[in-house]
Design a protein around this motif. Structure first.
Motif, short mmCIF file in Angstrom:
data_model
loop_
_atom_site.label_atom_id
_atom_site.label_comp_id
_atom_site.label_asym_id
_atom_site.label_seq_id
_atom_site.Cartn_x
_atom_site.Cartn_y
_atom_site.Cartn_z
N TYR A 53 0.81 -1.21 0.00
CA TYR A 53 0.00 0.00 0.00
C TYR A 53 0.85 1.27 0.00
O TYR A 53 0.45 2.29 -0.56
N ARG A 72 -4.42 0.88 -6.37
CA ARG A 72 -4.95 1.45 -5.12
C ARG A 72 -5.25 2.92 -5.29
O ARG A 72 -4.63 3.60 -6.11
N ASN A 74 -5.16 5.90 -2.70
CA ASN A 74 -4.78 6.21 -1.32
C ASN A 74 -5.78 7.13 -0.63
O ASN A 74 -5.98 7.04 0.58
#
Length: 125
Positions: A53, A72, A74
């Motif tokens: 991540y 992803r 964020n």
């Protein structure tokens, strides 16, 4: 306590596409690897794709290479799995998961602490 919630599963035709989403809550994700796993009826759960991540490093197992993309957001704390050129053998319950291990360890050895509830993906004409 980290919580993961999957969405986006459903029915797709062979050759079609689906996007799965995994919304995370309850904890920072900064030190976690987040991954997608799947389990077909009568088969063991297997890793599909994992992402760190913080730095975005990804890892794909053979089942996902060249067809699936993990990414992803964020800001939204959401992890996605873009699935392209779907095949009937992709039919399974797909789970989102999180762990502090490396992306390869997580994906290949299923080193996982947190699991989501899963979302069904069915690929059929």
């Amino acid at each position: 306590q980290l919580q993961l919630a999957e969405s986006g599963g459903g029915l797709a035709q062979p050759g079609g596409s689906l996007i799965l989403s995994c919304a995370a809550s309850g904890s920072t994700l900064d030190y976690y690897s987040i991954g997608w796993f799947r389990q077909a009826p009568g088969k063991e759960r297997e890793g599909v794709a994992c992402i760190n991540y913080s730095d975005g490093i990804t890892y794909y197992t053979d089942s996902a290479k060249d067809r699936f993309i993990i990414s992803r957001d964020n800001i939204k704390k959401t992890i996605y799995l873009q699935m392209n050129n779907l095949k009937p053998e992709d039919t399974a319950v797909y789970y989102c998961a999180a762990d502090l291990s490396t992306v390869q360890s997580m994906c290949e050895r299923l080193w996982v602490v947190y699991w989501g509830q899963g979302t069904q993906v069915t690929v059929s004409p």
